[in-house]
Design a protein around this motif. Structure first.
Motif, mmCIF file in Angstrom:
data_model
loop_
_atom_site.group_PDB
_atom_site.id
_atom_site.type_symbol
_atom_site.label_atom_id
_atom_site.label_comp_id
_atom_site.label_asym_id
_atom_site.label_seq_id
_atom_site.Cartn_x
_atom_site.Cartn_y
_atom_site.Cartn_z
ATOM 1 N N LEU A 1 0.829 -1.201 0.000
ATOM 2 C CA LEU A 1 0.000 0.000 0.000
ATOM 3 C C LEU A 1 0.866 1.255 0.000
ATOM 4 C CD1 LEU A 1 -2.881 -0.964 2.452
ATOM 5 C CD2 LEU A 1 -3.017 -0.704 -0.011
ATOM 6 N N THR A 2 1.955 1.232 0.793
ATOM 7 C CA THR A 2 2.843 2.394 0.822
ATOM 8 C C THR A 2 3.399 2.666 -0.569
ATOM 9 O OG1 THR A 2 3.510 1.765 3.052
ATOM 10 C CG2 THR A 2 4.868 3.393 1.946
ATOM 11 N N LEU A 3 3.825 1.589 -1.224
ATOM 12 C CA LEU A 3 4.379 1.748 -2.570
ATOM 13 C C LEU A 3 3.320 2.263 -3.544
ATOM 14 C CD1 LEU A 3 6.850 1.385 -4.295
ATOM 15 C CD2 LEU A 3 6.222 -0.990 -4.652
ATOM 16 N N SER A 4 2.115 1.670 -3.484
ATOM 17 C CA SER A 4 1.115 2.048 -4.482
ATOM 18 C C SER A 4 0.584 3.451 -4.242
ATOM 19 C CB SER A 4 -0.029 1.036 -4.519
ATOM 20 O OG SER A 4 -0.691 1.002 -3.297
ATOM 21 N N GLU A 5 0.746 3.959 -3.019
ATOM 22 C CA GLU A 5 0.300 5.319 -2.766
ATOM 23 C C GLU A 5 1.377 6.346 -3.049
ATOM 24 O OE1 GLU A 5 -1.445 4.897 1.095
ATOM 25 O OE2 GLU A 5 -2.724 3.410 0.163
ATOM 26 N N SER A 6 2.581 5.868 -3.352
ATOM 27 C CA SER A 6 3.664 6.802 -3.648
ATOM 28 C C SER A 6 3.833 7.059 -5.138
ATOM 29 C CB SER A 6 4.995 6.290 -3.104
ATOM 30 O OG SER A 6 4.836 5.750 -1.831
ATOM 31 N N VAL A 7 2.999 6.453 -5.973
ATOM 32 C CA VAL A 7 3.119 6.661 -7.421
ATOM 33 C C VAL A 7 1.841 7.306 -7.952
ATOM 34 C CG1 VAL A 7 4.745 4.778 -7.792
ATOM 35 C CG2 VAL A 7 2.323 4.316 -7.861
#
Lengths: 188, 194
Positions: A56-62
């Motif tokens: 989730l952290t990764l997908s919210e950073s793009v």
């Protein structure tokens, strides 16, 4: 042959799970997180809590909407390309159908007092659910001073209307510069 | 071709929508001036509808605008347009992530992104609270007034539902969907019947 059937079964399962998540996400993408946690971690046990927070952290950073990003990423983790395709379709179809119906019958929905009252109640529950997800995110964070500063400064600048991309990039840069030994090795 | 045009517009928005649906609104306004078919108040109405209908705000906006401009097919092309960029970007990242998973590079790069995302989720809760629990706008500028008379800022009925929701989640571990449905029913009871 059995593997093909298993494959189909998991894809259908992913689709149904994300359809359900899409159908009950009220108030934008972040409201999806508690549902994802419940369905993917607690019920289906496809991922553990740490893996989910990482994704989730990764997908919210793009760029892109939180819901599509996280569905694509989780679907990919579970069943590669086919998995991400069915996950995205699942999460998008409910809102697509509902908005089409509302656009066609817009008069009935505008100003219906019962629907309005029910939705205020739903949004109160959504506040509690999002806070619960936020708590599990906060628990997964490091408790050092930099994390604290990033956390509070992001709240302040977002409330002031400044775009959070600044602190996301800053956070990623700091992790890479100050981060773990593995990273240092990789860079050096 | 109107459909391809719609697809292209929303594809572009998908690329630049960083931080979710709300960030898309100014972009959409600019693009829609070319069509002269949807007014700005329409967009704000739709954002209000998006908040109360399932799904992400960006997909809702695309479906609605597409339908208003070119009917059913327009809605389909606009929705596909908004999905495509993130779908492609994430697929590329995911394939890459798989390769480097053992090296934990991504994991480490996210070390200080996590507190940022935690903060964004808290802020998201606050935005939803502004459409339910808070009666007046609460911001950093009127914080003294809030401390002086907090009761004029919160809706007591909504706070009551919030407390019930917290009890359902914490004490009884009820499924989020059930929590939302029960809270919706209490909402009808408190805000419509009484």
């Amino acid at each position: 042959m059995k593997r093909v059937i298993d494959c189909k079964k998991i894809l259908i399962d992913i689709f149904i799970t994300f359809f359900k998540i899409g159908l009950f996400t009220f108030g934008g993408g972040y409201a999806m997180i508690p549902l994802i946690e419940e369905e993917i971690v607690n019920k289906k046990e496809w991922l553990n809590s740490d893996e989910l927070i990482e994704l989730l952290t990764l997908s919210e950073s793009v760029p892109g909407s939180v819901s599509i990003n996280s569905a694509t990423m989780i679907g990919h983790k579970l069943a590669r390309r086919a998995g991400s395709l069915v996950a995205v379709l699942g999460v998008v179809l409910p809102s697509y159908i509902v908005i089409l119906v509302i656009s066609i019958f817009s008069r009935i929905f505008y100003g219906n007092e019962i629907i309005k009252a029910a939705l205020i109640g739903v949004r109160c529950a959504v506040v509690a659910l999002i806070v619960k997800s936020a708590i599990s995110f906060i628990r997964s964070c490091s408790k050092d001073i930099i994390s604290n500063i990033l956390f509070f400064s992001t709240i302040v600048i977002t409330l002031l209307g400044i775009h959070s991309i600044l602190t996301i990039v800053l956070g990623a840069a700091l992790s890479l510069v100050l981060g773990h030994n593995d990273v240092n090795k990789w860079i050096g | 071709m109107i459909y391809i045009k719609l697809f292209a517009i929303f594809f572009k928005m998908g690329i630049f929508s960083f931080g979710g649906g709300y960030a898309m609104i100014p972009l959409i306004q600019k693009e829609l001036q070319k069509f002269n078919k949807i007014s700005i108040p329409d967009i704000y109405n739709l954002v209000a509808i998006s908040e109360v209908t399932p799904g992400s705000i960006s997909v809702n906006l695309a479906t609605f605008v597409g339908y208003e401009i070119a009917g059913f097919l327009g809605a389909t092309f606009a929705t596909l347009g908004i999905i495509m960029p993130s779908f492609i970007i994430i697929l590329v990242i995911s394939s890459y992530l798989m390769k480097y998973e053992e090296k934990k590079l991504i994991k480490d790069a996210l070390f200080y992104v996590k507190p940022v995302i935690s903060a964004l989720i808290i802020v998201a809760a606050y935005y939803v609270a502004q459409t339910s629990i808070f009666k007046k706008d609460i911001n950093l500028y009127n914080i003294m007034d809030i401390i002086k008379k907090p009761l004029s800022y919160v809706d007591l009925k909504a706070t009551f539902i919030l407390l019930i929701a917290i009890i359902m989640i914490k004490r009884h571990n009820i499924h989020p969907i059930a929590v939302m449905i029960i809270s919706g029913l209490i909402g009808i009871l408190l805000f419509y019947i009484f």
